[in-house]
Design an enzyme around this catalytic site. Sequence first.
Site, PDB file in Angstrom:
ATOM      1  CB  VAL A   1       3.889  17.916   2.997  1.00  0.00           C
ATOM      2  CG1 VAL A   1       3.340  17.467   4.336  1.00  0.00           C
ATOM      3  CG2 VAL A   1       3.057  17.354   1.851  1.00  0.00           C
ATOM      4  CG  ASP A   2       2.378  21.553  -1.421  1.00  0.00           C
ATOM      5  OD1 ASP A   2       2.165  22.282  -0.431  1.00  0.00           O
ATOM      6  OD2 ASP A   2       1.507  21.286  -2.269  1.00  0.00           O
ATOM      7  CG  ASP A   3       8.102  24.396  -1.788  1.00  0.00           C
ATOM      8  OD1 ASP A   3       8.397  24.384  -0.579  1.00  0.00           O
ATOM      9  OD2 ASP A   3       8.791  23.858  -2.670  1.00  0.00           O
TER      10      ASP A   3
END
Length: 692
Positions: free
Chosen positions: A561-563
């Site tokens: 869900v992050d980069d």
Amino acid sequence: TSFRVRSRWPVMVRNLRGRVGSKVEAVVMGEAVASEDEDLILPNHEFAQHAHVPSFEKYLEMYKRSIEDPAGFWSDMASEFYWKEKWGPHVYSENLDITKGNINIEWFKGGITNICYNCLDKNIESGHGEKIALHWEGNEPGLDDSLTYNQLLDRVCQLANYLKENGVKKGDAVIIYLPMLMELPIAMLACARIGAVHSVVFAGFSAESLEQRIIDCKPKLVLTCNAVKRGKKVINLKDIVDAALLGSSQNGVSVGVCLTYANELAMKKEDTKWQKERDVWWQDVVPKHATKCDVEWVDAEDPLFLLYTSGSTGKPKGVLHTTGGYMIYTAATFKYAFDYKPSDVYWCTADCGWITGHSYVSYGPLLNGATVVLYEGVPNYPDPGRCWDIVDKYKVTIFYTAPTLVRSLMRDGNEYVTRYSRKSLRVLGSVGEPINPSAWRWFYNVVGDSRCPISDTWWQTETGGFMITPLPGAWPQKPGSATFPFFGVQPVIVDEKGKELEGECSGYLCVKNSWPGAFRTLYGDHERYETTYFSAFPGYYFSGDGCSRDKDGYHWLTGRVDDVINVSGHRIGTAEVESALVLHPQCAEAAVVGVEHEIKGQSIYAFVTPVEGVEYSEDFRKSLVLSVRTQIGAFAAPDKIHWAPGLPKTRSGKIMRRILRKIASRQLDELGDTSTLADPQVVDQLIDLADT
Ligand code: WTA
């Protein structure tokens, strides 16, 4: 610690029973039943009968104890290993709540041990010295080698003595930049034996990446080899190391010795560039050393290794693992998640340059006294049947790989699989990214002949070992679900406010309480450790993954869900790729997102804004890709460069990645509200340029 029996456990058992009626029980009783329930693969009675954990009830009993009494549970596990001195009265101490002070995790503090001793000497002392520890399979079919536990210990000791002679002491860092030769696990074990901290850098990283890591950890020595053959390609590793060492010395970090293994099948010694005052041929010096080397006894909390991994921002982080907890955790997870037995032959296709190769090529299996297959080459060379050729050749019983390989072999057709027997196989494993149900089924039905349970293991560099994983034999499987937590692990799914969700739900995957294999810090930056992992949801370790839980309590990982993106199971930060792109003199700005890819899981998609006056050209595109290859490595090269006269930004200048992701995946009707953009027209421009 108090144990709350979470309602979903009994519910899960009840639901399963209800849904499949008497079938689970019938299986337990040894009757043959076919599952009409599409999404449920029932356990195999034969398998379960001999499994370490034969039933879900047995798992629950062990799991409950591991949560109620972690100290007792893990002490029992630890007692199976050699400790020169037992750990202190506090088996563990932890604080995962940033609002209550610094994050501090310790396991078995005060215990004195050595992981190399437990991998080698201990197995030899219990009579397994003549057992094969490593089968090495070369890139070219027909080229192989092997080492018994006795022989492996001799090799490890010789290298350890060489390192000591060169001044490497307890706590010193050593960088290992080697392909999958036997020298790679030998090097890791030799460092561990003398208490040195190894940092393996995957031999697919570029000179710049290697240089960065050398500058960060300042190693006493670099261990490498001159070249390697991967498939038909020869890769000149020594040139890469030379460039990295030159760069690091210009930045004030000089390395005295570069110990180079001569891999003459890939490149002749005389063709290798050489710096006399620094470079030493491995074969000239190491074999001269004694095959006995005393162990350096270390505290359980002394560092074992550093492994750099990608995060969502900035440069790669040095994940630090310590000795005792990591040892117990990798050993126990390996044993239970693969139902390991002494008669097994185990093959994991991962490279030791990644965490999977640390925990489940080297340490976990060797701690269990296993026979490990080590493969130098690529899995589809000379043809897509190579894996099964290797399985048959060594009678591999446990085969552990990544979904990306499963998908690519699936595309090559069943004939490459079915032409081999594969009847030795009994457990399959998957790691690195979510395995989609169709790949799961193909792996299960075609590769495993519907006979072998699949352990879909969810974990991370940071966790040291498996966190959520099936225990084969113990319970019905669902294609694509990593199922339930390993002993001692309390996964929780939280919403964006950090509230724990119960029952069927979907949200952010966190972990409550520590487990022995957890990383202890980011090297040289404890503050970044605390803010990256413990501040998003106070009280928990935040994994960066999304997850949902179904009505039966099964866990389904949904990706980062992050980069961070996961390309062929390799973890890459979008920020890293962006900074590699903007280093190109003609690139003004870049934004990178991941898009779904049939084989790789995700691929890298880059939006690039050229500097004023620069036009699109194929040469420019190629040189941008090259910039990423030289800054990071070939595996991080973008698949698509999308010309972007401008990027969608908010009025405060923040790039709206949500919109870029939609454009990249051509979900143009889902762009959402673009009215808050500083210049909404940018979006139309991007859409127009999508297919140039
Ligand atoms: C992903 C690799 C779904 C996840 C061991 C995680 C998975 C990242 C699985 C860590 C799995 C790994 N199912 N996703 N079985 N295994 N991942 O640090 O996104 O290279 O956060 O460790 O891989 O990657 P890393």
